[in-house]
Design a protein around this motif. Structure first.
Motif, PDB file in Angstrom:
ATOM      1  N   ALA A  83       0.839  -1.201   0.000  1.00  0.00           N
ATOM      2  CA  ALA A  83       0.000   0.000   0.000  1.00  0.00           C
ATOM      3  C   ALA A  83       0.874   1.251   0.000  1.00  0.00           C
ATOM      4  CB  ALA A  83      -0.933   0.004   1.205  1.00  0.00           C
ATOM      5  N   VAL A  84       0.379   2.315  -0.607  1.00  0.00           N
ATOM      6  CA  VAL A  84       1.144   3.556  -0.725  1.00  0.00           C
ATOM      7  C   VAL A  84       0.987   4.427   0.508  1.00  0.00           C
ATOM      8  CG1 VAL A  84       1.279   5.723  -2.010  1.00  0.00           C
ATOM      9  CG2 VAL A  84       1.089   3.554  -3.222  1.00  0.00           C
ATOM     10  N   ALA A  85      -0.229   4.471   1.058  1.00  0.00           N
ATOM     11  CA  ALA A  85      -0.497   5.376   2.173  1.00  0.00           C
ATOM     12  C   ALA A  85      -1.691   4.870   2.969  1.00  0.00           C
ATOM     13  CB  ALA A  85      -0.759   6.799   1.671  1.00  0.00           C
ATOM     14  N   LEU A  86      -1.789   5.338   4.198  1.00  0.00           N
ATOM     15  CA  LEU A  86      -2.918   5.044   5.080  1.00  0.00           C
ATOM     16  C   LEU A  86      -3.627   6.346   5.402  1.00  0.00           C
ATOM     17  CD1 LEU A  86      -4.597   3.268   7.018  1.00  0.00           C
ATOM     18  CD2 LEU A  86      -2.846   3.681   8.759  1.00  0.00           C
ATOM     19  N   GLY A  87      -4.936   6.403   5.056  1.00  0.00           N
ATOM     20  CA  GLY A  87      -5.744   7.544   5.430  1.00  0.00           C
ATOM     21  C   GLY A  87      -6.562   7.192   6.667  1.00  0.00           C
ATOM     22  N   PHE A  88      -6.309   7.859   7.784  1.00  0.00           N
ATOM     23  CA  PHE A  88      -6.963   7.514   9.056  1.00  0.00           C
ATOM     24  C   PHE A  88      -8.044   8.531   9.361  1.00  0.00           C
ATOM     25  CE2 PHE A  88      -7.507   6.944  13.603  1.00  0.00           C
ATOM     26  CZ  PHE A  88      -7.448   5.566  13.728  1.00  0.00           C
ATOM     27  N   GLY A  89      -9.290   8.055   9.469  1.00  0.00           N
ATOM     28  CA  GLY A  89     -10.420   8.933   9.723  1.00  0.00           C
ATOM     29  C   GLY A  89     -10.577   9.263  11.196  1.00  0.00           C
TER      30      GLY A  89
ATOM     31  N   GLY B 141       8.010   3.701   7.273  1.00  0.00           N
ATOM     32  CA  GLY B 141       8.065   4.485   6.048  1.00  0.00           C
ATOM     33  C   GLY B 141       6.766   4.527   5.275  1.00  0.00           C
ATOM     34  N   LEU B 142       5.625   4.479   5.980  1.00  0.00           N
ATOM     35  CA  LEU B 142       4.318   4.534   5.327  1.00  0.00           C
ATOM     36  C   LEU B 142       3.717   5.926   5.511  1.00  0.00           C
ATOM     37  CD1 LEU B 142       1.968   2.979   3.904  1.00  0.00           C
ATOM     38  CD2 LEU B 142       1.050   2.563   6.195  1.00  0.00           C
ATOM     39  N   ALA B 143       3.296   6.543   4.416  1.00  0.00           N
ATOM     40  CA  ALA B 143       2.665   7.860   4.494  1.00  0.00           C
ATOM     41  C   ALA B 143       1.335   7.741   5.249  1.00  0.00           C
ATOM     42  CB  ALA B 143       2.433   8.428   3.108  1.00  0.00           C
ATOM     43  N   LEU B 144       1.161   8.551   6.273  1.00  0.00           N
ATOM     44  CA  LEU B 144      -0.060   8.548   7.087  1.00  0.00           C
ATOM     45  C   LEU B 144      -0.775   9.880   6.907  1.00  0.00           C
ATOM     46  CD1 LEU B 144      -1.934   7.386   9.293  1.00  0.00           C
ATOM     47  CD2 LEU B 144      -0.384   8.372  10.992  1.00  0.00           C
ATOM     48  N   LEU B 145      -2.025   9.800   6.444  1.00  0.00           N
ATOM     49  CA  LEU B 145      -2.823  11.004   6.219  1.00  0.00           C
ATOM     50  C   LEU B 145      -3.960  11.066   7.224  1.00  0.00           C
ATOM     51  CD1 LEU B 145      -3.208  10.862   2.312  1.00  0.00           C
ATOM     52  CD2 LEU B 145      -1.249  11.635   3.660  1.00  0.00           C
ATOM     53  N   GLU B 146      -4.148  12.225   7.803  1.00  0.00           N
ATOM     54  CA  GLU B 146      -5.286  12.446   8.697  1.00  0.00           C
ATOM     55  C   GLU B 146      -6.485  12.896   7.861  1.00  0.00           C
ATOM     56  OE1 GLU B 146      -5.620  14.864  12.765  1.00  0.00           O
ATOM     57  OE2 GLU B 146      -5.705  16.154  10.988  1.00  0.00           O
TER      58      GLU B 146
END
Length: 491
Positions: A83-89, A109-114
């Motif tokens: 997976a490229v990134a994790l979007g956390f709601g 090294g995983l992109a984490l998006l809020e």
């Protein structure tokens, strides 16, 4: 990070483009900066404790952390899946993104998006699809304009230089036509640095003579008596250099001519544009048909007029021949470009985007960008029908296992010990073993298997696809199913 196991029909989009969308309000909390060039191939929502089995690679995974209890393992499994990134709601489960999750994403090294409370996961997905559609539209328009420009250039009084010039303009690089002795016949575009031009010449030798892409000063070991003969030269080859990308394409029927390209970047549609140029240059530089080509054309005409395959097969020549089935690119000239890349003019395209190619066995079928290929075993002219069926099964297996190219393989009889070894890749997955056993016993029925195991039919498909990948087996092949049934019963 692993590459996605299968290329989706739409081009990826930069992760930075999502972060730049002010209406979404996404914020990166951990991982490498999105500006580093990460791209999103698809978006997927999951609240499973371990979503690994359902990820293909390249996803933006969206989750509210309903079952998040071990952030480090959760993130490591996501990274393993590619997976490229994790979007956390944020909300309704957590008021803020857990600090343990932020630390885990930073470590792995995983992109984490809020994802803020006001932004729904559906809204994120819709923006992803919209950006992909816009990118696809731009790509198709660029490729179509390039094809039209190349076709117009081929109709000029000086067609070969005109096609090279048009190709260099469209790809913003340097295009060169090289002779069999590395002679530069024509060139167009801004000439690159001497080391880049020399690298392109070495790459051209790979497709013209099967040479190793090493500097000319590299030593070459003598071939000992009894050693295997050298493999046939590939139809195309690519390389990366500091200044950009290099590519070389053998021109079909042109007695050793090679098209070389040096470009600053490699866009998704470039292989299609180059493929059209290869077809046009192959036609423009090909000598008159010899006896072999004339005989093959005669065979095709007689088949069209109703002659039996057994009567026309001898006109194709003694062979052996390989049948290739392809699925993928539906753009204009794509089938012909694929045939030219593989080194054959015997191409049978279909309206659904599939294509069949009859390939001389001395030409090796290699993976081609944008295509999924199935390859038969080499056969004589009288066995082409069986080879066609082999290639059809191989391409179905390639699609099921998300591989760019699959060769047909004959199943070998199993002993009891061999049966246990055959199933070894599934030893730690009892659910996969039971699903495979039930599916084969019910003759490959997705619905009946789902009902028998009380699971969803999509789960059956995912598990069987994973079995095929782990076992490296063509589950559409009856012989393979019999082999696996014996292994499941007695292993």
């Amino acid at each position: 990070m692993p590459e996605p196991t299968a290329a989706p029909p739409t081009p990826p989009i930069p992760l930075a483009a999502l972060l730049a969308d002010q209406e979404l309000g996404l914020r990166q909390l951990a991982g490498p900066p999105a500006a580093d060039g990460a791209v999103v191939h698809m978006v997927h929502t999951s609240e499973m404790a371990d979503p690994y089995p359902y990820l293909l690679g390249g996803e933006l995974l969206l989750s509210a952390g309903v079952l998040l209890d071990d952030p480090d393992r959760y993130v490591s499994r996501i990274v393993q899946a590619g997976a490229v990134a994790l979007g956390f709601g944020v909300a309704p489960v957590y008021d803020t993104v857990p600090a343990e999750l932020v630390d885990a994403c930073e470590r792995h090294g995983l992109a984490l998006l809020e994802v803020p409370p006001a932004t729904t996961f559906t809204a994120v997905a819709r923006v992803v699809w919209r950006l992909m559609a816009e990118a696809r539209h731009r790509e198709l328009r660029r490729v179509t304009q390039a094809q039209q420009g190349l076709a117009a250039a081929a109709a000029r009084p000086d067609p070969v230089p005109a096609v090279l010039h048009q190709l260099a303009v469209r790809l913003e690089g340097w295009a060169v036509l090289l002779g069999p002795d590395d002679t530069r016949l024509y060139a167009a575009g801004r000439e690159p640095a001497p080391d880049v031009a020399a690298g392109l010449t070495r790459l051209a030798r790979v497709v013209s003579r099967g040479a190793s892409p090493r500097p000319a000063t590299a030593s070459v070991a003598a071939v000992s008596p009894g050693a295997s003969p050298p493999r046939p030269a590939p139809a195309s080859a690519t390389d990366r250099v500091a200044e950009g990308h290099l590519a070389a394409y053998a021109l079909g029927g042109s007695q050793g001519l090679v098209l070389g390209l040096a470009t600053p970047a490699r866009e998704p549609g470039d292989h299609t544009v180059a493929g059209v140029a290869v077809v046009l240059l192959s036609l423009l530089t090909a000598p008159h048909q010899g006896a072999d080509a004339s005989g093959r054309s005669t065979a095709l005409v007689r088949l069209l007029l109703g002659s039996a395959p057994g009567e026309t097969a001898p006109l194709l020549g003694p062979g052996p021949w390989t049948v290739v089935h392809g699925r993928g690119d539906r753009s204009p000239f794509a089938a012909a470009a694929l045939g030219a890349a593989l080194g054959s003019a015997l191409v049978d395209p279909d309206a659904d985007g599939s294509v069949r190619i009859l390939l001389p066995a001395d030409r090796e079928a290699t993976a081609q960008p944008g295509w999924t290929l199935g390859v038969s075993t080499p056969v004589g002219p009288g066995e082409l029908a069986a080879a066609d069926a082999q290639a059809a099964r191989a391409v179905r297996r390639a699609v099921a296992t998300r591989q760019p190219l699959v060769h047909h393989r004959h199943a070998d009889p199993l002993t009891l010990d061999a049966a246990r070894r055959r199933l070894a890749p599934l030893a730690n997955s009892p659910a996969l073993v039971e699903t495979l056993r039930t599916w084969i016993s019910l003759h490959g029925s997705w619905d009946r298997t789902a009902a028998a195991m009380d699971i969803h039919r999509n789960t059956v498909r995912q598990r069987i696809g994973r079995c095929a990948a782990l076992l490296d087996a063509d589950l559409d092949d009856v012989d393979v199913r019999m082999e696996l049934w014996f292994a499941l019963r007695h292993g």
